[in-house]
Design an enzyme around this catalytic site. Structure first.
Site, PDB file in Angstrom:
ATOM      1  N   LYS A   1       0.858  -1.178   0.000  1.00 24.32           N
ATOM      2  CA  LYS A   1       0.000   0.000   0.000  1.00 24.32           C
ATOM      3  C   LYS A   1       0.894   1.228   0.000  1.00 24.32           C
ATOM      4  CE  LYS A   1      -4.520   0.749   0.415  1.00 24.32           C
ATOM      5  NZ  LYS A   1      -5.575  -0.235   0.107  1.00 24.32           N
TER       6      LYS A   1
HETATM    7  N1  GLU Z   1      -7.282  -0.030  -3.023  1.00 21.92           N
HETATM    8  C1  GLU Z   1      -8.067  -1.193  -3.296  1.00 21.92           C
HETATM    9  C2  GLU Z   1      -8.106  -2.094  -2.077  1.00 21.92           C
HETATM   10  O1  GLU Z   1      -7.943  -1.654  -0.969  1.00 21.92           O
HETATM   11  C3  GLU Z   1      -7.621  -1.903  -4.567  1.00 21.92           C
HETATM   12  C4  GLU Z   1      -6.221  -2.415  -4.575  1.00 21.92           C
HETATM   13  C5  GLU Z   1      -5.779  -2.967  -5.924  1.00 21.92           C
HETATM   14  O2  GLU Z   1      -6.580  -3.092  -6.826  1.00 21.92           O
HETATM   15  O3  GLU Z   1      -4.587  -3.280  -6.022  1.00 21.92           O
HETATM   16  O4  GLU Z   1      -8.385  -3.256  -2.187  1.00 21.92           O
END
Ligand code: GLU
Length: 425
Positions: A115
């Site tokens: 993240k």
């Molecule tokens: N931000 C989204 C999540 O928390 C998507 C992450 C992604 O598609 O890599 O799942």
């Protein structure tokens, strides 16, 4: 050090990251796994903090702080979104990165977890300032990102445009177009059909499965949705299309209620124009603070983490909580909700539709062949329903809640790979 109060047998976690670690510990305690191995898979593999100087439109310089955390690359490249928000800090990004590891494992896609984020307030920045900030961030992480190492995606306050800037910055530095370095891109530069709606649509697939399990009729059910961004608005829309009466919604500016149900299709059109739900003619105003306690069957927190805590969990009246957001329910709240027989569909299962279609996008970019929206949706639905069934089975067999079961499934999948790959050196 803040005081650590004690609630029955465990320590009250103090931060979002500690909440995530606590969830891990609870599930790991049910499994018979080597302690050292658990330590290895529990904590982030790598956390990077960068300074991001940006020239603002008025000619002054402003300094921002950016983060990228690779929690795990055991099952594949780190995968996860990038968040722009004033509350972004290392603790939050580490928690969100850990949840991505477990989310990807629950739906069994070949990714680890990561993240990123920037501490900023995008509502106070121009498009040009956001572009410069994003490009500086992408350039700072040029050696970190890559289709086989770490693949960003949208999260709170980032979108297709943000991903296009990251893809372009990375591609310019590589001197070739690398579409698969990010997912959630616009369709014309390697995005996937269905990706935009995938998280919200996936939330409702898990709600549908939960309703089936609880023998509840969608057409006789009501729902409240907290948050009307990419996840909340699409979840509300899919609930509406499933026949659920969506009686309460809110965004950061205010809320709406209509006991006969809100026409979500009309509301989405309204929000496109007015940028907020407030003022929509088809409903009455609602105090945002009251939404979580609405008398509804289904509550979808689709905003930020730590919304339902030990302070307010007892006031929740919903029978089902579908975690569209990551981490909206704290571990202390979980204890109270469990006692009150609230069926919580945990984030790492409930909102995994987004990363599942991100995986499809990455696959399509790498093979250079693009699927129809039907193919995408059908495959996503199959993966989510199978994941739901698998988690529910473990929950029933072990007499635990769905969060615990989802973590148990995920941890076992990561452990299996560590054991097969072994430890290098
Ligand atoms: N931000 C989204 C999540 O928390 C998507 C992450 C992604 O598609 O890599 O799942």
């Amino acid at each position: 050090m803040p005081n650590r109060k004690r609630l029955k047998s465990y320590t009250i976690p103090l931060s979002t990251f500690e909440n995530a670690m606590h969830q891990f510990d609870q599930a790991a305690g049910k499994l018979n796994i080597d302690k050292g191995l658990l330590e290895f898979i529990k904590y982030p593999k790598r956390s990077i903090i960068v300074k991001l100087p940006v020239r603002m439109d008025d000619g002054t310089f402003e300094m921002f702080t950016g983060y990228r955390v690779q929690h795990s690359t055991v099952r594949g490249p780190a995968k996860g979104g990038i968040r722009y928000h004033p509350n972004v800090d290392l603790d939050e990004v580490q928690a969100l990165a850990a949840w991505m590891t477990w989310k990807c494992a629950v739906v069994n896609i070949p990714f680890g977890g990561g993240k990123g984020g920037i501490c900023c307030d995008p509502s106070k920045m121009s498009t040009n300032e956001l572009e410069r900030l994003t490009r500086r961030y992408a350039a700072s992480f040029y050696d970190t990102f890559g289709p086989e190492t770490d693949i960003p995606a949208p999260d709170v306050n980032t979108n297709e445009q943000t991903m296009a800037w990251i893809m372009d910055t990375y591609s310019m530095r590589s001197q070739r177009t690398v579409t698969s370095v990010v997912t959630g891109k616009p369709l014309c530069i390697g995005g996937s059909r269905g990706r935009h709606d995938a998280t919200g649509a996936g939330v409702v697939i898990t709600v549908r499965e939960a309703l089936k399990h609880l023998k509840m009729n969608p057409e006789k059910s009501t729902a409240a949705v907290q948050g009307f961004g990419n996840v909340g608005s699409i979840a509300a829309l899919h609930l509406f299309r499933l026949g659920v009466k969506v009686t309460h919604v809110c965004d950061v500016f205010g809320g709406l209620t209509n006991s006969k149900g809100i026409d979500i299709e009309a509301l989405i059109k309204y929000v496109k124009e007015h940028k907020k739900v407030v003022g929509f003619p088809g409903a009455k105003p609602l105090d945002i603070k009251k939404l979580l306690y609405a008398k509804v069957d289904i509550l979808v927190p689709a905003a930020l983490e730590n919304q339902i805590t030990e302070k307010n969990a007892a006031r929740v009246k919903a029978k089902i909580i579908a975690e569209g957001a990551n981490g909206p329910v704290t571990p202390e709240a979980d204890v109270i909700l469990k006692k009150n027989k609230v069926f919580v569909i945990p984030d790492i299962l409930c909102n995994a539709g987004g990363v599942t279609v991100s995986y499809f996008e990455w696959v399509q970019d790498r093979i250079g062949y693009f699927w129809t929206e039907e193919e995408v949706n059908e495959r996503m639905e199959r993966i989510l329903t199978e994941a739901f069934d698998g988690v529910l089975k473990i929950a029933l067999e072990n007499k635990v809640d769905l969060r615990m079961a989802a973590f148990m499934v995920a941890i076992q999948r990561v452990v299996e790979v560590v054991q097969l790959r072994g430890i290098y050196a």
